[in-house]
Design a protein around this motif. Structure first.
Motif, PDB file in Angstrom:
ATOM      1  N   ALA A   1       0.963  -1.134   0.082  1.00  0.00           N
ATOM      2  CA  ALA A   1       0.075  -0.159  -0.019  1.00  0.00           C
ATOM      3  C   ALA A   1       1.016   1.117   0.146  1.00  0.00           C
ATOM      4  O   ALA A   1       0.371   2.333   0.144  1.00  0.00           O
ATOM      5  CB  ALA A   1      -0.944  -0.003   1.215  1.00  0.00           C
ATOM      6  N   LEU A   2       2.134   1.338  -0.424  1.00  0.00           N
ATOM      7  CA  LEU A   2       2.823   2.466  -0.326  1.00  0.00           C
ATOM      8  C   LEU A   2       2.404   3.545  -1.106  1.00  0.00           C
ATOM      9  O   LEU A   2       1.927   3.186  -2.267  1.00  0.00           O
ATOM     10  CB  LEU A   2       4.364   1.958  -0.668  1.00  0.00           C
ATOM     11  N   SER A   3       2.610   4.715  -0.552  1.00  0.00           N
ATOM     12  CA  SER A   3       2.417   6.070  -1.587  1.00  0.00           C
ATOM     13  C   SER A   3       3.560   6.803  -1.542  1.00  0.00           C
ATOM     14  O   SER A   3       4.220   6.571  -0.907  1.00  0.00           O
ATOM     15  CB  SER A   3       1.254   6.527  -0.945  1.00  0.00           C
ATOM     16  N   PRO A   4       3.504   7.819  -2.295  1.00  0.00           N
ATOM     17  CA  PRO A   4       4.501   8.696  -2.337  1.00  0.00           C
ATOM     18  C   PRO A   4       4.689   9.265  -0.862  1.00  0.00           C
ATOM     19  O   PRO A   4       5.885  10.013  -0.412  1.00  0.00           O
ATOM     20  CB  PRO A   4       4.272  10.016  -3.215  1.00  0.00           C
ATOM     21  N   ASP A   5       3.706   9.716   0.039  1.00  0.00           N
ATOM     22  CA  ASP A   5       3.736  10.131   1.444  1.00  0.00           C
ATOM     23  C   ASP A   5       3.988   9.070   2.447  1.00  0.00           C
ATOM     24  O   ASP A   5       4.193   9.662   3.620  1.00  0.00           O
ATOM     25  CB  ASP A   5       2.356  10.727   1.802  1.00  0.00           C
ATOM     26  N   SER A   6       4.269   7.782   2.045  1.00  0.00           N
ATOM     27  CA  SER A   6       4.699   6.797   3.029  1.00  0.00           C
ATOM     28  C   SER A   6       6.179   7.092   3.532  1.00  0.00           C
ATOM     29  O   SER A   6       6.944   7.477   2.741  1.00  0.00           O
ATOM     30  CB  SER A   6       4.715   5.456   2.343  1.00  0.00           C
ATOM     31  N   VAL A   7       6.463   6.851   4.977  1.00  0.00           N
ATOM     32  CA  VAL A   7       7.637   7.079   5.663  1.00  0.00           C
ATOM     33  C   VAL A   7       8.507   5.839   5.582  1.00  0.00           C
ATOM     34  O   VAL A   7       8.237   4.932   6.280  1.00  0.00           O
ATOM     35  CB  VAL A   7       7.508   7.962   6.780  1.00  0.00           C
ATOM     36  N   LEU A   8       9.320   5.936   4.855  1.00  0.00           N
ATOM     37  CA  LEU A   8      10.645   4.748   5.029  1.00  0.00           C
ATOM     38  C   LEU A   8      11.487   4.908   6.238  1.00  0.00           C
ATOM     39  O   LEU A   8      12.033   6.328   6.306  1.00  0.00           O
ATOM     40  CB  LEU A   8      11.370   4.393   3.718  1.00  0.00           C
ATOM     41  N   ARG A   9      11.814   3.648   7.067  1.00  0.00           N
ATOM     42  CA  ARG A   9      12.690   4.233   7.993  1.00  0.00           C
ATOM     43  C   ARG A   9      13.794   3.160   7.918  1.00  0.00           C
ATOM     44  O   ARG A   9      13.530   1.868   7.848  1.00  0.00           O
ATOM     45  CB  ARG A   9      12.133   4.028   9.464  1.00  0.00           C
ATOM     46  N   LEU A  10      15.038   3.402   8.026  1.00  0.00           N
ATOM     47  CA  LEU A  10      15.979   2.312   7.800  1.00  0.00           C
ATOM     48  C   LEU A  10      16.038   1.376   8.939  1.00  0.00           C
ATOM     49  O   LEU A  10      15.810   1.757  10.241  1.00  0.00           O
ATOM     50  CB  LEU A  10      17.751   2.988   7.757  1.00  0.00           C
ATOM     51  N   ARG A  11      16.087   0.002   8.707  1.00  0.00           N
ATOM     52  CA  ARG A  11      15.898  -0.941   9.885  1.00  0.00           C
ATOM     53  C   ARG A  11      16.928  -0.501  10.824  1.00  0.00           C
ATOM     54  O   ARG A  11      18.138  -0.747  10.647  1.00  0.00           O
ATOM     55  CB  ARG A  11      16.023  -2.259   9.253  1.00  0.00           C
ATOM     56  N   PRO A  12      16.481  -0.129  12.099  1.00  0.00           N
ATOM     57  CA  PRO A  12      17.263   0.080  13.382  1.00  0.00           C
ATOM     58  C   PRO A  12      18.218  -1.138  13.425  1.00  0.00           C
ATOM     59  O   PRO A  12      17.947  -2.186  13.490  1.00  0.00           O
ATOM     60  CB  PRO A  12      16.342   0.392  14.425  1.00  0.00           C
ATOM     61  N   ARG A  13      19.525  -0.544  13.795  1.00  0.00           N
ATOM     62  CA  ARG A  13      20.623  -1.474  14.161  1.00  0.00           C
ATOM     63  C   ARG A  13      21.174  -2.435  12.971  1.00  0.00           C
ATOM     64  O   ARG A  13      22.012  -3.288  13.319  1.00  0.00           O
ATOM     65  CB  ARG A  13      20.383  -2.313  15.410  1.00  0.00           C
ATOM     66  N   LEU A  14      20.712  -2.035  11.820  1.00  0.00           N
ATOM     67  CA  LEU A  14      21.240  -2.894  10.632  1.00  0.00           C
ATOM     68  C   LEU A  14      22.450  -2.164  10.065  1.00  0.00           C
ATOM     69  O   LEU A  14      22.474  -0.928   9.694  1.00  0.00           O
ATOM     70  CB  LEU A  14      20.096  -2.912   9.439  1.00  0.00           C
ATOM     71  N   ARG A  15      23.672  -2.604  10.079  1.00  0.00           N
ATOM     72  CA  ARG A  15      24.858  -2.087   9.444  1.00  0.00           C
ATOM     73  C   ARG A  15      24.766  -2.040   8.171  1.00  0.00           C
ATOM     74  O   ARG A  15      24.462  -3.155   7.456  1.00  0.00           O
ATOM     75  CB  ARG A  15      25.954  -3.014   9.939  1.00  0.00           C
ATOM     76  N   THR A  16      24.801  -0.850   7.724  1.00  0.00           N
ATOM     77  CA  THR A  16      24.767  -0.629   6.063  1.00  0.00           C
ATOM     78  C   THR A  16      25.878  -0.027   5.532  1.00  0.00           C
ATOM     79  O   THR A  16      26.581   0.766   5.946  1.00  0.00           O
ATOM     80  CB  THR A  16      23.485   0.161   5.653  1.00  0.00           C
ATOM     81  N   ALA A  17      26.155  -0.317   4.239  1.00  0.00           N
ATOM     82  CA  ALA A  17      27.304   0.509   3.143  1.00  0.00           C
ATOM     83  C   ALA A  17      26.778   0.455   1.809  1.00  0.00           C
ATOM     84  O   ALA A  17      26.228  -0.561   1.501  1.00  0.00           O
ATOM     85  CB  ALA A  17      28.668   0.063   3.773  1.00  0.00           C
ATOM     86  N   LEU A  18      27.393   1.565   1.203  1.00  0.00           N
ATOM     87  CA  LEU A  18      27.126   1.167  -0.487  1.00  0.00           C
ATOM     88  C   LEU A  18      28.391   1.150  -0.819  1.00  0.00           C
ATOM     89  O   LEU A  18      29.541   1.823  -0.739  1.00  0.00           O
ATOM     90  CB  LEU A  18      26.383   2.511  -0.728  1.00  0.00           C
ATOM     91  N   ARG A  19      28.370   0.378  -2.041  1.00  0.00           N
ATOM     92  CA  ARG A  19      29.536   0.012  -3.006  1.00  0.00           C
ATOM     93  C   ARG A  19      29.193  -0.126  -4.334  1.00  0.00           C
ATOM     94  O   ARG A  19      27.878  -0.450  -4.455  1.00  0.00           O
ATOM     95  CB  ARG A  19      30.313  -1.242  -2.430  1.00  0.00           C
ATOM     96  N   THR A  20      30.070   0.390  -5.258  1.00  0.00           N
ATOM     97  CA  THR A  20      29.902   0.351  -6.730  1.00  0.00           C
ATOM     98  C   THR A  20      30.217  -1.372  -7.191  1.00  0.00           C
ATOM     99  O   THR A  20      30.913  -2.039  -6.631  1.00  0.00           O
ATOM    100  CB  THR A  20      30.981   0.903  -7.684  1.00  0.00           C
ATOM    101  N   ALA A  21      29.124  -1.934  -7.899  1.00  0.00           N
ATOM    102  CA  ALA A  21      29.175  -3.162  -8.167  1.00  0.00           C
ATOM    103  C   ALA A  21      29.583  -3.446  -9.576  1.00  0.00           C
ATOM    104  O   ALA A  21      29.473  -2.395 -10.315  1.00  0.00           O
ATOM    105  CB  ALA A  21      27.684  -3.802  -7.782  1.00  0.00           C
ATOM    106  N   PRO A  22      29.984  -4.640  -9.933  1.00  0.00           N
ATOM    107  CA  PRO A  22      30.466  -4.811 -11.354  1.00  0.00           C
ATOM    108  C   PRO A  22      29.138  -4.696 -12.212  1.00  0.00           C
ATOM    109  O   PRO A  22      28.066  -5.124 -11.654  1.00  0.00           O
ATOM    110  CB  PRO A  22      30.813  -6.205 -11.264  1.00  0.00           C
ATOM    111  N   ALA A  23      29.538  -4.277 -13.247  1.00  0.00           N
ATOM    112  CA  ALA A  23      28.304  -4.317 -14.070  1.00  0.00           C
ATOM    113  C   ALA A  23      27.750  -5.527 -14.690  1.00  0.00           C
ATOM    114  O   ALA A  23      28.228  -6.638 -14.487  1.00  0.00           O
ATOM    115  CB  ALA A  23      28.827  -3.793 -15.707  1.00  0.00           C
ATOM    116  N   ASP A  24      26.315  -5.359 -14.692  1.00  0.00           N
ATOM    117  CA  ASP A  24      25.542  -6.819 -15.087  1.00  0.00           C
ATOM    118  C   ASP A  24      25.723  -7.406 -16.507  1.00  0.00           C
ATOM    119  O   ASP A  24      26.675  -6.837 -17.320  1.00  0.00           O
ATOM    120  CB  ASP A  24      24.045  -6.625 -14.646  1.00  0.00           C
ATOM    121  N   ALA A  25      25.166  -8.333 -16.810  1.00  0.00           N
ATOM    122  CA  ALA A  25      25.371  -9.132 -18.127  1.00  0.00           C
ATOM    123  C   ALA A  25      24.944  -8.187 -19.424  1.00  0.00           C
ATOM    124  O   ALA A  25      25.746  -8.363 -20.409  1.00  0.00           O
ATOM    125  CB  ALA A  25      24.718 -10.322 -18.147  1.00  0.00           C
TER     126      ALA A  25
END
Length: 372
Positions: free
Chosen positions: A241-265
């Motif tokens: 039921a997500l809408s543009p006004d829905s609020v997302l919250r990063l899951r508490p205590r989940l360790r996260t990081a972003l990295r560049t991944a290899p290109a797909d096929a």
């Protein structure tokens, strides 16, 4: 009836001088959950919290050492601490004190390096390996121990050996059978084969990538931090039921990081979101949106930067169904009374591959105590 008998038994043991140990408070009491999590994030090493309640004039434990660092925080009463030099400096988890019980007992009879009484509000730091014991004084003593499970160079050793084992399996020479009729009871029977194996492994060691080792060490450390459970049915309903006004919250205590991944096929650029011990790949175009969520911890679907409205909803649904984020105002359904990690989802857009199998993010595989 059983609970009453257990309570009576605990009271009798306490009256006889036994210490009551409350294990794993970093998972049970919200203030300590937040405290332990923030401390682990600041230190970069997993933490845990136990409590110890000792009756007057009683010793909690005999002299021993822990295989992790400990901060003792005195809460009530007074306790007399005696600290001695290590018999083994910086011990590993595989080197517990009872394997050196005689050495520990002998060292505990020497002159202590610290002989002090802790009172409410006092703190004591015990590096791993230091021998310690404590006796409550004229009243009941209560203290917290904050265990810091250091990520060590030995963690890198284990990761290197894991990688070598994986890489070396491609070596046909190492897969060869030993000669027929070999006498394994003869010490020299395998001398030449062992020399061949050692030489091959030395070559494979030279091929180990430091980045892969670091990633394995990170994964092991992050796996010891348990993210906040999610209510799967409520979150699945909210995701649908997500809408543009829905609020997302990063899951508490989940360790996260972003990295560049290899290109797909197909040659498309990708970005990898590390979450606990799992990884999730997304199209590179989602990076600004993911960066915004990781930086703020909470935002509306409409604020997922750089994406068209339809793609914002698609990304948001995937983040929720893969338990990276939760919908802030999701409600429990009648069958959703027990929090649990959401099941592994199937692939969803935009352009999503199937996530890797990882089980419950951050589940500790051990239940180490911090005895005092």
């Amino acid at each position: 009836m059983t609970d009453q008998v257990s309570s009576d038994a605990v009271l009798r043991l306490f009256a006889d001088g036994s210490t009551v140990v409350l294990q794993g408070l970093h998972r049970l009491w919200p203030p300590l959950i937040e405290f332990a999590d923030q401390l682990a994030a600041d230190l970069g090493h997993p933490t845990q919290v136990n409590a110890y309640v000792t009756p007057p004039s009683s010793r909690g434990f005999s002299p021993h050492y822990d295989v992790h660092d400990v901060f003792v925080l005195q809460v009530a009463g007074e306790k007399h601490w005696t600290i001695h030099e290590p018999v083994l400096e910086e011990p590993l988890r595989s080197q517990p004190w009872n394997d050196r019980a005689a050495e520990v007992a002998a060292a505990a009879r020497r002159e202590p390096v610290i002989d002090a009484v802790l009172r409410p509000g006092d703190a004591l730091y015990l590096p791993r390996g230091y021998l310690h014991s404590a006796v409550a004084l004229g009243q009941t003593s209560a203290h917290l121990t904050i265990g810091v499970h250091s990520v060590t160079r030995w963690s890198a050793v284990e990761s290197v050996l894991d990688l070598v084992r994986t890489l070396a399996a491609d070596d046909r020479e190492l897969r060869r059978a030993l000669p027929l009729g070999v006498d394994l009871a003869e010490p020299g029977a395998l001398r030449d084969d062992v020399a061949t194996v050692v030489g091959a492994l030395q070559q494979w060691l030279g091929r180990v990538d430091a980045g892969q080792v670091a990633d394995r060490v990170r994964g092991r450390a992050w796996a010891q931090v348990r993210p906040e459970p999610v209510a799967p049915l409520a979150q699945a309903t909210a995701a649908a039921a997500l809408s543009p006004d829905s609020v997302l919250r990063l899951r508490p205590r989940l360790r996260t990081a972003l990295r560049t991944a290899p290109a797909d096929a197909a040659g498309g650029d990708r970005v990898t979101l590390l979450g606990g011990r799992r990884s999730h790949e997304f199209p590179a175009a989602t990076r600004p949106a993911l960066e915004a969520l990781l930086a703020s911890g909470e935002l509306k679907v409409a604020d997922l930067a750089g994406l068209e409205p339809a793609d914002q909803l698609t990304l948001a649904r995937r983040l929720v169904t893969e338990s990276v984020a939760v919908v802030a105002d999701a409600h429990l359904g009648p069958a959703d009374g027990v929090p649990a990690t959401a099941p592994e989802p199937g692939p969803t857009g935009p352009g999503a591959p199937a996530p890797d199998a990882g089980g419950d993010d951050g589940e500790r595989a051990d239940a180490l105590g911090t005895g005092s």
